[in-house]
Write a protein that holds these residues in place. Sequence first.
Motif, PDB file in Angstrom:
ATOM      1  N   LYS A 275       0.811  -1.212   0.000  1.00 56.21           N
ATOM      2  CA  LYS A 275       0.000   0.000   0.000  1.00 56.21           C
ATOM      3  C   LYS A 275       0.843   1.259   0.000  1.00 56.21           C
ATOM      4  O   LYS A 275       0.436   2.273  -0.543  1.00 56.21           O
ATOM      5  N   ARG A 276       2.005   1.208   0.630  1.00 53.70           N
ATOM      6  CA  ARG A 276       2.782   2.440   0.770  1.00 53.70           C
ATOM      7  C   ARG A 276       3.795   2.637  -0.354  1.00 53.70           C
ATOM      8  O   ARG A 276       4.620   3.525  -0.302  1.00 53.70           O
ATOM      9  N   MET A 277       3.700   1.769  -1.373  1.00 56.22           N
ATOM     10  CA  MET A 277       4.577   1.945  -2.521  1.00 56.22           C
ATOM     11  C   MET A 277       4.006   3.050  -3.411  1.00 56.22           C
ATOM     12  O   MET A 277       2.798   3.194  -3.533  1.00 56.22           O
ATOM     13  N   SER A 278       4.898   3.842  -4.020  1.00 56.89           N
ATOM     14  CA  SER A 278       4.414   4.883  -4.937  1.00 56.89           C
ATOM     15  C   SER A 278       3.655   4.227  -6.075  1.00 56.89           C
ATOM     16  O   SER A 278       4.071   3.198  -6.599  1.00 56.89           O
ATOM     17  N   TYR A 279       2.553   4.839  -6.480  1.00 52.11           N
ATOM     18  CA  TYR A 279       1.759   4.257  -7.554  1.00 52.11           C
ATOM     19  C   TYR A 279       2.189   4.840  -8.884  1.00 52.11           C
ATOM     20  O   TYR A 279       1.852   5.971  -9.214  1.00 52.11           O
ATOM     21  N   GLU A 280       2.985   4.086  -9.605  1.00 48.14           N
ATOM     22  CA  GLU A 280       3.348   4.537 -10.939  1.00 48.14           C
ATOM     23  C   GLU A 280       2.801   3.536 -11.936  1.00 48.14           C
ATOM     24  O   GLU A 280       3.538   2.761 -12.552  1.00 48.14           O
ATOM     25  N   CYS A 281       1.492   3.490 -12.015  1.00 43.39           N
ATOM     26  CA  CYS A 281       0.762   2.623 -12.934  1.00 43.39           C
ATOM     27  C   CYS A 281       1.006   1.151 -12.643  1.00 43.39           C
ATOM     28  O   CYS A 281       0.947   0.312 -13.548  1.00 43.39           O
TER      29      CYS A 281
ATOM     30  N   PRO B  37       8.352   1.287  -8.857  1.00 45.53           N
ATOM     31  CA  PRO B  37       9.013   2.539  -9.244  1.00 45.53           C
ATOM     32  C   PRO B  37      10.525   2.362  -9.358  1.00 45.53           C
ATOM     33  O   PRO B  37      11.145   1.690  -8.532  1.00 45.53           O
ATOM     34  N   ILE B  38      11.090   2.968 -10.384  1.00 42.73           N
ATOM     35  CA  ILE B  38      12.538   2.936 -10.547  1.00 42.73           C
ATOM     36  C   ILE B  38      13.083   4.256 -10.007  1.00 42.73           C
ATOM     37  O   ILE B  38      12.768   5.324 -10.529  1.00 42.73           O
ATOM     38  N   GLY B  39      13.840   4.165  -8.932  1.00 44.82           N
ATOM     39  CA  GLY B  39      14.450   5.367  -8.365  1.00 44.82           C
ATOM     40  C   GLY B  39      13.424   6.283  -7.724  1.00 44.82           C
ATOM     41  O   GLY B  39      12.327   5.867  -7.361  1.00 44.82           O
ATOM     42  N   ASP B  40      13.804   7.526  -7.645  1.00 45.96           N
ATOM     43  CA  ASP B  40      13.107   8.521  -6.855  1.00 45.96           C
ATOM     44  C   ASP B  40      12.540   9.562  -7.826  1.00 45.96           C
ATOM     45  O   ASP B  40      12.971   9.642  -8.966  1.00 45.96           O
ATOM     46  N   ALA B  41      11.554  10.338  -7.377  1.00 46.70           N
ATOM     47  CA  ALA B  41      11.024  11.377  -8.269  1.00 46.70           C
ATOM     48  C   ALA B  41      11.739  12.706  -8.091  1.00 46.70           C
ATOM     49  O   ALA B  41      11.293  13.723  -8.599  1.00 46.70           O
ATOM     50  N   ARG B  42      12.828  12.700  -7.339  1.00 49.13           N
ATOM     51  CA  ARG B  42      13.595  13.943  -7.205  1.00 49.13           C
ATOM     52  C   ARG B  42      14.541  14.042  -8.389  1.00 49.13           C
ATOM     53  O   ARG B  42      15.747  13.834  -8.263  1.00 49.13           O
ATOM     54  N   VAL B  43      13.954  14.320  -9.540  1.00 49.27           N
ATOM     55  CA  VAL B  43      14.742  14.334 -10.769  1.00 49.27           C
ATOM     56  C   VAL B  43      14.837  15.763 -11.291  1.00 49.27           C
ATOM     57  O   VAL B  43      14.108  16.643 -10.861  1.00 49.27           O
TER      58      VAL B  43
END
Lengths: 460, 149
Positions: B38-44, B48-54
């Motif tokens: 449940k606490r995993m980022s939902y990317e479809c 998720p690969i890596g972080d969204a701090r891009v």
Amino acid sequence: MNAALQLLRELGLPGGAPVVILAALAATGPVVLAVLTLAGFQVYIERKVCAFMQNRIGPLHCGPQGLLQFTADGVKLLLKEDLMPAKADAFLFRLAPYVVMTAALLPLAAIPLAAALTVTDLDTGVFFVMAASAPGVIGLLVAGWASNNKWSLIGGLRTAAQVASYGVPAGLAVLSVALVAGTLNLRNIVEMQRGHLLLWNIGNPILLAAFLLYLTASVAECNRTPFDLPEAESELAAGFHTEYSGLRFGFFFAAEYTMMFVVSAVAVSLFLGGYHLPFGNSWLARHADLAGRAVLAGAHGAGAMALLAGLAIGSWAVAPTRLGFLWRAIERIPRKGVLFLGTGAAVALGVFFIAPAAGPRLVMAAGNAVGTVAGERAGTFAATLIRLPLRFASYGVPAVHLAVFLGKTLMLLFVIMWLRWTFPRMRIDRMMDLCWKRLVPAGFAIFAAAAFWLVIRSTP
Amino acid sequence: MYVFAPVFLLVPMAVGIVFAALLAVRLLAPRAPDIGDKRMSYECGEVPIGDARVRYNLRFYTIALLFLLFDVEIAMTLPAAVVFRRVVAEDRPAGAVALAALVLFLGILVAGLGYLLRKGDLEWIRTWRKSEHNQPDGSPASPPVKNNP
């Protein structure tokens, strides 16, 4: 605000900060509640409109014709688990709904609902509305960034770019109205449009163009289709609110619909004559008395309904029947206390509205009774309080104004929904082109045209 | 006198509504966040690969700058717009001067907008400039000059 302050003075309360706060509460509370309820109701309207346009039926099963759908949605959101991704920035993730809701509710303070019914009569008017609603985009950006999800991040950035861009043409349209009206106070702008349809600002060809510009730009500012790229589900999951669930998501939804209401209400005030009837004011002036009596009768009716509802809830609290999921939710709260409090409030409201109908003699007697028991000051307070609903007789004109204003706003909201279900989503580069290469130059042209028109008109 | 009282009241009211509602959620809603993913980022549904701090596209900064420029301009024109009607109604020379001042101010801004348009700063999709892309003699575009060695 001023009416509430005057009322509290008449009740014999001393002046000072607490009374001002009380008056402000009396002025803002009902408006905020009404607008939030309307925001929920808009969801129902939107679903019905969409269903109609797609040859479907829409919500049907909650209440008559599905009218209670939004309460069912609300209860569902309330009972959903509130999740936060492990990687999210917890503080910012929790902060975002607060920022968004504050920015959505703050502009309500300056909107004139009727000639005598504005939450507060700000001279900065439209400028305040623009400034107060601006932080909303920061909330959306924060939501997108804090989620730590690529889709959310792109959605948040797109929202920021879009709302920031379209704020410029919207501001230019507002600027044109300010130029022609010579004031920023929304109530004064509405008063200048007193009279029939062609005397409204929309009857002026230059400001008609400004109206179309404002409508287009504000649809984009609310992130609505055809400009809903921040939450384009085919490319970005759900955009900036992908990671939000339950009521925390519900706040973004509520804020979006509240913003739609605010934008429509501002457009109505600036261009569509605000609370004025489309065929002049002489009719309303002639029938003000009748309208007042109708409002009074309505208040008595509402009081009777509240009394009945209170009795019904009270009897259910004494002998409850089980209502499935709702019951399980209620079981968790200190049931009896809350229910009896609700019953008491409803009964008190009913008595409050119906009591004055019993006649002036009874009111006097009640006031005197309180006076003999608790002193003269308490007696006049009680008598004024009991007679309060009779004032509704003088609220006929504001009630008609309010109805006209809400009618116009709902019509504009319908137009925005109509746009949503008619046009496909735009491509992002075309959307930005439309803003910077078409709408911004058009805004400058309208502003210049308005300035030249003012000079030519005043030249003999 | 007290016109801003409701404004100052609306802020705590909005915050209070959100806080109370979230408190109700805390009391009523189920809480079992650690079951499953449940606490995993939902990317479809993908892991998720890596972080969204891009790093993200520079054009968002351009839009922010443009917004700042034009919105400040609107805020600065508002006072002039409000008094304009009164000045014009006063007498003819005053109206002419006011109009000239307004048009001059707007003219500078529109000239700036035109310059941005010409330089291609309003393009969302940046490509090589047309003159580089299609040489007059039909030869292919010259490669872009790299700044870093």
